[in-house]
Enzyme design. Sequence first.
Site, PDB file in Angstrom:
ATOM      1  N   PHE A  96       9.131   9.912  29.825  1.00  0.00           N
ATOM      2  CA  PHE A  96       8.636  11.084  29.458  1.00  0.00           C
ATOM      3  C   PHE A  96       7.592  10.850  28.138  1.00  0.00           C
ATOM      4  O   PHE A  96       8.186  10.320  27.101  1.00  0.00           O
ATOM      5  CB  PHE A  96       9.629  11.987  28.748  1.00  0.00           C
ATOM      6  CG  PHE A  96       9.118  13.272  28.439  1.00  0.00           C
ATOM      7  CD1 PHE A  96       8.694  14.232  29.070  1.00  0.00           C
ATOM      8  CD2 PHE A  96       8.883  13.582  26.750  1.00  0.00           C
ATOM      9  CE1 PHE A  96       8.073  15.394  28.611  1.00  0.00           C
ATOM     10  CE2 PHE A  96       8.373  14.645  26.382  1.00  0.00           C
ATOM     11  CZ  PHE A  96       8.028  15.727  27.391  1.00  0.00           C
ATOM     12  N   ASP A 130       6.556   3.355  23.109  1.00  0.00           N
ATOM     13  CA  ASP A 130       6.320   4.831  22.653  1.00  0.00           C
ATOM     14  C   ASP A 130       7.591   5.017  21.885  1.00  0.00           C
ATOM     15  O   ASP A 130       8.649   5.101  22.570  1.00  0.00           O
ATOM     16  CB  ASP A 130       6.222   5.821  23.863  1.00  0.00           C
ATOM     17  CG  ASP A 130       6.412   7.207  23.605  1.00  0.00           C
ATOM     18  OD1 ASP A 130       6.802   7.565  22.399  1.00  0.00           O
ATOM     19  OD2 ASP A 130       6.123   7.963  24.377  1.00  0.00           O
ATOM     20  N   LYS A 143       6.556  12.629  15.976  1.00  0.00           N
ATOM     21  CA  LYS A 143       7.763  13.760  15.397  1.00  0.00           C
ATOM     22  C   LYS A 143       8.280  13.366  14.269  1.00  0.00           C
ATOM     23  O   LYS A 143       7.651  14.114  13.088  1.00  0.00           O
ATOM     24  CB  LYS A 143       8.703  13.202  16.372  1.00  0.00           C
ATOM     25  CG  LYS A 143       8.341  13.907  17.723  1.00  0.00           C
ATOM     26  CD  LYS A 143       9.573  14.237  18.599  1.00  0.00           C
ATOM     27  CE  LYS A 143       9.194  14.489  20.268  1.00  0.00           C
ATOM     28  NZ  LYS A 143       8.313  15.564  20.176  1.00  0.00           N
TER      29      LYS A 143
END
Length: 409
Positions: A150, A235, A264
């Site tokens: 994801f 990531d 984030k």
Amino acid sequence: MTLTNEQTPTLTSAEHIALAEAHSAHNYHPLPVVAASARGAWITDVTGRSYLDCLSAYSAMNFGHANPAILAAAHAQLDRVSLTSRAFSHDQFGPFCAELAALIGKDMVLPMNTGAEAVESAVKVARKWGYQVKGVPDGQATIIVADGNFHGRTTTIVSFSDDPDARADYGPYTPGFRSVPFGDAAALAAAIDETTVAVLLEPVQGEAGIIVPPPDYLRTVRELCTTHNVLFIADEIQSGLARTGNTLACQHFDVVPDMYLLGKALGGGAVPVSAVVADASVLGVLKPGQHGSTFGGNPVACAVGRAVIELLNTGEYQDRARRLGHHLRTGLDSLIGQGVTQVRNLGLWAGVDIDPAFGTGREVCERLLTRGILVKDTHGATIRFAPPLVVESTELDWAVRNLREVLAA
């Protein structure tokens, strides 16, 4: 229905939810709670009821809701200058890039806004590097990714997703990607050829359910990338910035990728901030006009990012994630065989597989909601725990105790 700002606080939870259902796209299926304020590890809804936040906005709230240092940085910068675009510079930009590069151990930073933008930027940089540095024939660059990944939901990113909800009906899909099983170094090695410019991986797969790879996997990936002159892109948008007990999840496996993708928590829960961090030999392929973002690296984002870096430099949050992660894991392990089939974690980040006989992941989340605990399900049978790193051990114990009780019921 037209409402003033003064009227909206008087709406009931049901009225707020009805407005959202009627007037917002149904691209999410949120739990029926309407937040009105938040502080630390707690969210208060419009009725005044408080909930322990065990999701942290998918790790965006690592440092807690309304963290004083982060809010002070944002407020101070808003009073000075909020946006210049990259057409001009500002006095937060250079220091932010230098401080983030130093924290991560690389030369250069490419600031963006969202995690998906960081991934898209990395794909572009890797391809450009492949053509200009590695010498891959134009238009033939390929990037290896992992099954179950994801990385976001843009058209390019869903092109290499195997999640039907994220991918279906968005074709034609962007070519140039090969997917191999996560954790299978032999399959990855077999997929590399002369067109491969990068391997893009989450060190720990978050949306897949906190999937931690075999201990030697990332080291083998690093060796393969070095041998074949391929960029290793990590990531760390969810796993990075103290969530796993280190500043970066890759540090648990003693590997250094060529590119880190951050997001984030980099925005401290105040503003969207993301970044690609790499050495000049990689990010140096970009020239003026070849990539950009109006809001990327804006003054407020940089000021907040600098406050986040300062918090990380103390080591306090990494230490809390390590200690509290061990404490949470002990509690969750005690539920195995009592409605839980498996627990996986790294730091204060845990995936809990629910025995289908005890309900779906969504149903367990809904039961916990009634007890004042917010968690999120994924892939049907898994719930994730990722509370803010300011949470207390007693609060974690309370969450585990309630999970035990809802499973027993």
